[in-house]
Design a protein around this motif. Sequence first.
Motif, PDB file in Angstrom:
ATOM      1  N   LEU A  64       0.842  -1.190   0.000  1.00 44.28           N
ATOM      2  CA  LEU A  64       0.000   0.000   0.000  1.00 44.28           C
ATOM      3  C   LEU A  64       0.879   1.242   0.000  1.00 44.28           C
ATOM      4  O   LEU A  64       1.857   1.322   0.745  1.00 44.28           O
ATOM      5  CB  LEU A  64      -0.889  -0.004   1.251  1.00 44.28           C
ATOM      6  CG  LEU A  64      -1.673   1.266   1.563  1.00 44.28           C
ATOM      7  CD1 LEU A  64      -2.720   1.536   0.493  1.00 44.28           C
ATOM      8  CD2 LEU A  64      -2.330   1.141   2.930  1.00 44.28           C
ATOM      9  N   LYS A  73      -5.789   5.044  -1.505  1.00 47.06           N
ATOM     10  CA  LYS A  73      -4.965   3.889  -1.169  1.00 47.06           C
ATOM     11  C   LYS A  73      -4.539   3.226  -2.468  1.00 47.06           C
ATOM     12  O   LYS A  73      -5.369   2.670  -3.187  1.00 47.06           O
ATOM     13  CB  LYS A  73      -5.749   2.916  -0.290  1.00 47.06           C
ATOM     14  CG  LYS A  73      -6.121   3.514   1.044  1.00 47.06           C
ATOM     15  CD  LYS A  73      -6.957   2.567   1.866  1.00 47.06           C
ATOM     16  CE  LYS A  73      -7.307   3.226   3.195  1.00 47.06           C
ATOM     17  NZ  LYS A  73      -8.203   2.406   3.987  1.00 47.06           N
ATOM     18  N   TYR A  75      -2.512   0.385  -4.423  1.00 48.29           N
ATOM     19  CA  TYR A  75      -1.998  -0.961  -4.195  1.00 48.29           C
ATOM     20  C   TYR A  75      -1.132  -1.410  -5.368  1.00 48.29           C
ATOM     21  O   TYR A  75      -1.464  -1.166  -6.524  1.00 48.29           O
ATOM     22  CB  TYR A  75      -3.157  -1.944  -4.016  1.00 48.29           C
ATOM     23  CG  TYR A  75      -3.964  -1.657  -2.774  1.00 48.29           C
ATOM     24  CD1 TYR A  75      -3.554  -2.133  -1.533  1.00 48.29           C
ATOM     25  CD2 TYR A  75      -5.121  -0.887  -2.838  1.00 48.29           C
ATOM     26  CE1 TYR A  75      -4.284  -1.861  -0.393  1.00 48.29           C
ATOM     27  CE2 TYR A  75      -5.856  -0.613  -1.695  1.00 48.29           C
ATOM     28  CZ  TYR A  75      -5.428  -1.096  -0.471  1.00 48.29           C
ATOM     29  OH  TYR A  75      -6.151  -0.815   0.648  1.00 48.29           O
TER      30      TYR A  75
END
Length: 143
Positions: A64, A73, A75
Amino acid sequence: MDLDIEEAEGACHCGTVRFRVRLKGGLRTARRCTCSYCRMRGAVAVTAERGGIDILAGEDALSLYQFNTMTAKHYFCSRCGIYTHHQRRSDPNEYGVNVACIEGISPFDFDEVLVSDGVNHPSDRARPAGSDTVGVLRFIPHK
């Protein structure tokens, strides 16, 4: 290319992270963004609702990254480094999914991709809905 696909599978470059995604609006939601992170990342993203991504394998390999307001966020696979998806700052109930990770899809399949104004983020100031588009990115292949 079927712009109206509703569900697809995808993976990072090395295949460690594999996922199934249910798209909101199919591939018609393809966008680029001008924020500092997206500008450097260079990915084209399509939209999925929160809960619309199922990680099939490699969840433990996802890393993350967050910056600035720490709302979004981002990823990516910790092994190959490829960005797979992100939870959006503009709407935390949506994910952006990297089209290059979706099986059978390439960012170069799109003649045009709308570009959103991430430098002047919609969460930083009020503006009318749909007014965040600042341009179009085009791919014109050599004949």
